[in-house]
Design a protein around this motif. Structure first.
Motif, PDB file in Angstrom:
ATOM      1  N   THR A 101       0.838  -1.204   0.000  1.00 43.80           N
ATOM      2  CA  THR A 101       0.000   0.000   0.000  1.00 43.80           C
ATOM      3  C   THR A 101       0.869   1.249   0.000  1.00 43.80           C
ATOM      4  O   THR A 101       0.661   2.186  -0.788  1.00 43.80           O
ATOM      5  CB  THR A 101      -0.931   0.005   1.227  1.00 43.80           C
ATOM      6  N   LEU A 102       1.878   1.275   0.883  1.00 43.40           N
ATOM      7  CA  LEU A 102       2.783   2.423   0.933  1.00 43.40           C
ATOM      8  C   LEU A 102       3.589   2.544  -0.358  1.00 43.40           C
ATOM      9  O   LEU A 102       3.796   3.651  -0.876  1.00 43.40           O
ATOM     10  CB  LEU A 102       3.731   2.268   2.130  1.00 43.40           C
ATOM     11  N   THR A 103       4.016   1.399  -0.915  1.00 42.25           N
ATOM     12  CA  THR A 103       4.805   1.424  -2.152  1.00 42.25           C
ATOM     13  C   THR A 103       3.995   1.970  -3.317  1.00 42.25           C
ATOM     14  O   THR A 103       4.439   2.863  -4.059  1.00 42.25           O
ATOM     15  CB  THR A 103       5.304   0.007  -2.495  1.00 42.25           C
ATOM     16  N   HIS A 104       2.789   1.439  -3.504  1.00 44.09           N
ATOM     17  CA  HIS A 104       1.938   1.905  -4.606  1.00 44.09           C
ATOM     18  C   HIS A 104       1.587   3.385  -4.456  1.00 44.09           C
ATOM     19  O   HIS A 104       1.577   4.138  -5.442  1.00 44.09           O
ATOM     20  CB  HIS A 104       0.653   1.074  -4.670  1.00 44.09           C
ATOM     21  N   LEU A 105       1.303   3.805  -3.229  1.00 39.93           N
ATOM     22  CA  LEU A 105       0.957   5.208  -3.019  1.00 39.93           C
ATOM     23  C   LEU A 105       2.148   6.120  -3.297  1.00 39.93           C
ATOM     24  O   LEU A 105       1.983   7.205  -3.884  1.00 39.93           O
ATOM     25  CB  LEU A 105       0.453   5.408  -1.586  1.00 39.93           C
ATOM     26  N   MET A 106       3.341   5.710  -2.893  1.00 38.33           N
ATOM     27  CA  MET A 106       4.531   6.520  -3.188  1.00 38.33           C
ATOM     28  C   MET A 106       4.751   6.632  -4.691  1.00 38.33           C
ATOM     29  O   MET A 106       5.083   7.711  -5.201  1.00 38.33           O
ATOM     30  CB  MET A 106       5.764   5.920  -2.497  1.00 38.33           C
ATOM     31  N   ILE A 107       4.545   5.518  -5.406  1.00 42.03           N
ATOM     32  CA  ILE A 107       4.702   5.563  -6.865  1.00 42.03           C
ATOM     33  C   ILE A 107       3.659   6.481  -7.483  1.00 42.03           C
ATOM     34  O   ILE A 107       3.973   7.320  -8.346  1.00 42.03           O
ATOM     35  CB  ILE A 107       4.588   4.144  -7.446  1.00 42.03           C
ATOM     36  N   LEU A 108       2.414   6.349  -7.052  1.00 41.26           N
ATOM     37  CA  LEU A 108       1.323   7.126  -7.646  1.00 41.26           C
ATOM     38  C   LEU A 108       1.414   8.609  -7.301  1.00 41.26           C
ATOM     39  O   LEU A 108       0.869   9.442  -8.026  1.00 41.26           O
ATOM     40  CB  LEU A 108      -0.023   6.567  -7.190  1.00 41.26           C
ATOM     41  N   ILE A 109       2.070   8.949  -6.213  1.00 40.96           N
ATOM     42  CA  ILE A 109       2.204  10.355  -5.826  1.00 40.96           C
ATOM     43  C   ILE A 109       3.502  10.959  -6.366  1.00 40.96           C
ATOM     44  O   ILE A 109       3.516  12.088  -6.879  1.00 40.96           O
ATOM     45  CB  ILE A 109       2.149  10.492  -4.287  1.00 40.96           C
ATOM     46  N   ILE A 110       4.587  10.208  -6.280  1.00 41.13           N
ATOM     47  CA  ILE A 110       5.887  10.748  -6.670  1.00 41.13           C
ATOM     48  C   ILE A 110       6.073  10.765  -8.184  1.00 41.13           C
ATOM     49  O   ILE A 110       6.590  11.737  -8.754  1.00 41.13           O
ATOM     50  CB  ILE A 110       7.027   9.945  -6.007  1.00 41.13           C
ATOM     51  N   MET A 111       5.628   9.704  -8.862  1.00 39.57           N
ATOM     52  CA  MET A 111       5.944   9.579 -10.280  1.00 39.57           C
ATOM     53  C   MET A 111       5.350  10.685 -11.158  1.00 39.57           C
ATOM     54  O   MET A 111       6.035  11.178 -12.055  1.00 39.57           O
ATOM     55  CB  MET A 111       5.521   8.200 -10.802  1.00 39.57           C
TER      56      MET A 111
END
Length: 531
Positions: A101-111
Motif C-alpha cells: 500500500t505504501l509502495t503503490h501510493l509513493m509511486i502514484l504520488i511521486i511519479m
C-alpha cells in the motif's frame, strides 16, 4: 454427552491461551511443530511459518471462522495440503499488504511529479538519488508479482479460502498480472541506453492507477486491524485518492505541453508543477479553460479541455457524494453504536458496577453486535413464517440432526424443534450447567468452546462448534453428571423440556423409544464418568 473427537482435540492448545482458564487437559502439540521438528533454527522457522497461516488477530478471521476450533481446522488444512502457500488472513499477508500500500501510493504520488522533469541518458545513473529510490520501489513491485503467485485469496461469493496453487495462478494472470508487469517494467532502465531515453514511457506508471481498487481493500483491512475511527479513516482515504487523481491529471496536462514543445518545458520543476496544478484545478472546478500564457492552438487542445470540463463536473458530484456518504455513515452506524456505548457507560456509573463486570458487559456487546447495531427481533418479525423457518433450519439443522437420540424423530418434529430453540450468548468463565442440579434443557453449540468438569471439579474434555450437551436432562428427571463452563465467547441454542414435549406429543411411540434409549445412555454415562 456427545462430542466430536476431531474438534475436541483441535482446540486443546488454543484453549490454554484463553485468559482466565487454566486448562487441566494434556496440551496438544502446536500444528506448526508437527511439520518443523528437525534441522537448524527450529524456533525461528516455527515463528516464520506461523506468520504464513491464518491469524486470530486478523478481524476477517473471525468473520470467516467464528471460533477457535474452526481456526485450528483451517490451520491444519493449510499445513497439510498447501504448506508453501501464504494464507490471505495471515500476519505476513497483512504486513505485506501494508508495505505494498505504501509502495503503490509513493509511486502514484511521486511519479507524476518526477515525470515533469527531463529524461536523458545522463539521468540513467545510480548516482541520482531519485533514480535509486525508483529502482528500490520497482524491486518491491517485482517481489509483489512473485508473491502474488503463492498468496491465497478469499472467495467472497461462497465465503471460501482458496489455497489451491493452480487457481491462485490463474486468478492473478487474469486480473492484475499484465498491469503489474507493464507498470513495473522500467523501459528507460532496461532499454534507455540502447534505444535512447523516452519521456512518453512514463505513461506506463499510470497503469498502477488500476491498483487503487486493491489499495482501497488494503486500507480497509488496516482500518479493521487497527480499529481506526471510521469517520476519520474514510475522510483520509478519499482525500488521498483525490490527490492521486489530481496529480495524474496534471501529468497528462503537461504531456500536451511537452508534445507541442511549448516554453513551459524549459522552466524549472517547481514552476511546472504549480502551472499544471493551476490549469487542472481551473478546469475541474469549472473556473475557466484558459491555460496560462498559452491559448489553445490546436483542435486537440479544445477536445481535451471539453473532456476535462465534463470530468470536472463528474468529479464534483463524486466528491459531494463521498462527503455526504461519510457523514451519513457516521450518523447512521458509528453514532448508533457510540450511543449504545454511552448509554451503557451511564448505566454502569448509575449502578456503580465494578470494573470486572463493566469489562464483561462491553465484551458481551462487542461479541453480540460485532460493532453493528441491528434489531434481530424486528428483522425476523418483518419476514413471513416460511422464510423464518427456512432461516432457522439453515442455521440449526446440523446441530439438531447430529443428536443421536433425535435420529428417530420424524422430519416434521425436527422442523418444529428448530423453530423452538432460542439463542443465548455466554462469556468466558460463565457456568452454563452445574453438576448435581436437575436440568430441564439441552444446549447446541453454534460457536465457541466449553470445558466439561466432573462434580469433583476435574476437567475431562472440551466441547466446540457443532456439538451438544444436556440431552439426558431434557428427557429424564435426573441430576446433571457434569458442569459445563464457557472458556471462549459462545453462542448456544437452548431447547427446553416443555418445548420438546410439546413437539413430540403427537408421537407417543417415538417418545417412549427415545426415553428408553436416553435412560440406557444415562446409565452408561454415570458408570464411566470419572469422579
Amino acid at each position: 454427552m456427545a462430542t466430536r473427537p476431531a474438534l475436541q482435540d483441535a482446540v486443546h492448545y488454543r484453549v490454554k491461551r484463553v485468559k482466565g482458564h487454566k486448562c487441566a487437559l494434556v496440551c496438544e502439540a502446536d500444528p506448526v511443530a508437527k511439520y518443523i521438528k528437525s534441522g537448524p533454527f527450529i524456533p525461528l522457522r516455527r515463528k516464520f511459518r506461523k506468520l504464513m497461516i491464518i491469524s486470530p488477530r486478523d478481524p476477517r478471521t473471525h468473520s470467516f471462522a467464528k471460533s477457535l476450533s474452526r481456526i485450528k481446522i483451517e490451520e491444519t488444512r493449510h499445513l497439510e495440503n498447501y504448506y508453501y502457500i501464504i494464507h490471505p488472513f495471515s500476519d505476513f499477508h497483512f504486513i505485506w499488504q501494508t508495505i505494498m500500500t505504501l509502495t503503490h501510493l509513493m509511486i502514484l504520488i511521486i511519479m507524476p511529479i518526477y515525470s515533469l522533469g527531463k529524461v536523458s541518458k545522463t539521468n540513467l545513473t545510480t548516482q541520482k538519488r531519485m533514480f535509486r529510490f525508483i529502482l528500490a520501489l520497482d524491486s518491491i513491485c517485482w517481489m509483489n508479482i512473485l508473491l502474488s503467485f503463492i498468496i491465497g485469496y478469499h472467495n467472497k461469493k461462497n465465503d471460501k479460502i482458496i489455497l489451491f496453487p493452480k487457481k491462485i495462478i490463474v486468478r492473478y494472470l487474469c486480473t492484475h498480472f499484465v498491469f503489474d508487469f507493464i507498470s513495473t517494467l522500467n523501459y528507460n532502465l532496461f532499454f534507455g541506453r540502447i534505444f535512447g531515453a523516452n519521456w512518453y514511457t512514463r505513461f506506463q506508471w499510470a497503469l498502477k492507477l488500476i491498483r487503487l481498487i486493491t489499495i482501497n481493500e488494503y486500507l480497509d483491512n488496516v482500518q479493521l486491524r487497527l480499529a481506526l475511527p471510521n469517520f476519520l479513516y474514510r475522510s483520509f482515504k478519499y482525500t488521498l485518492f483525490t490527490t492521486v487523481i489530481l496529480l495524474w491529471l496534471m501529468f497528462v496536462d503537461y504531456a500536451f505541453d511537452y508534445y507541442y514543445r511549448r516554453v513551459i518545458i524549459h522552466i524549472d520543476l517547481a514552476h511546472k508543477f504549480f502551472l499544471a496544478a493551476d490549469n487542472i484545478l481551473r478546469r475541474l472546478f469549472l473556473v475557466d479553460i484558459y491555460k496560462g500564457q498559452y491559448k489553445y492552438i490546436t483542435p486537440l487542445d479544445l477536445y481535451v479541455s471539453f473532456i476535462t470540463l465534463q470530468c470536472g463536473k463528474i468529479f464534483e458530484i463524486w466528491l459531494l457524494a463521498k462527503i455526504s456518504q461519510i457523514f451519513a455513515s457516521y450518523t447512521m452506524v458509528t453514532l448508533r453504536y457510540q450511543t449504545l456505548i454511552h448509554q451503557i457507560k451511564a448505566y454502569i456509573r448509575f449502578k456503580d458496577l465494578p470494573k470486572r463486570m463493566s469489562r464483561r458487559i462491553y465484551s458481551y456487546i462487542n461479541f453480540r453486535f460485532q460493532y453493528y447495531i441491528f434489531n434481530e427481533k424486528t428483522l425476523m418479525d418483518n419476514l413471513c413464517l416460511t422464510l423464518k423457518k427456512q432461516i432457522l433450519w439453515h442455521t440449526c439443522q446440523n446441530l439438531v440432526t447430529k443428536v443421536e437420540t433425535f435420529k428417530e424423530l420424524p422430519p416434521a418434529v425436527l422442523m418444529k424443534l428448530v423453530t423452538m430453540i432460542k439463542p443465548e450468548i455466554y462469556l468466558p468463565n460463565d457456568v452454563v450447567v452445574q453438576a448435581g442440579e436437575v436440568g430441564s434443557e439441552m444446549f447446541f453449540i453454534y460457536v465457541g468452546v466449553l470445558a466439561v468438569f466432573t462434580e469433583s471439579g476435574k476437567e475431562i474434555c472440551h466441547l466446540s462448534d457443532g456439538t451438544h450437551f444436556g440431552e439426558i436432562a431434557l428427557l429424564l428427571n435426573e441430576p446433571r453428571v457434569a458442569s459445563v463452563v464457557a472458556i471462549d465467547f459462545c453462542e448456544l441454542y437452548r431447547l427446553t423440556k416443555k418445548d420438546f414435549n410439546e413437539a413430540i406429543e403427537p408421537y407417543p411411540a417415538v417418545k417412549e423409544k427415545i426415553l428408553k434409549a436416553a435412560y440406557e445412555r444415562f446409565q452408561e454415562t454415570r458408570n464411566i464418568s470419572p469422579k
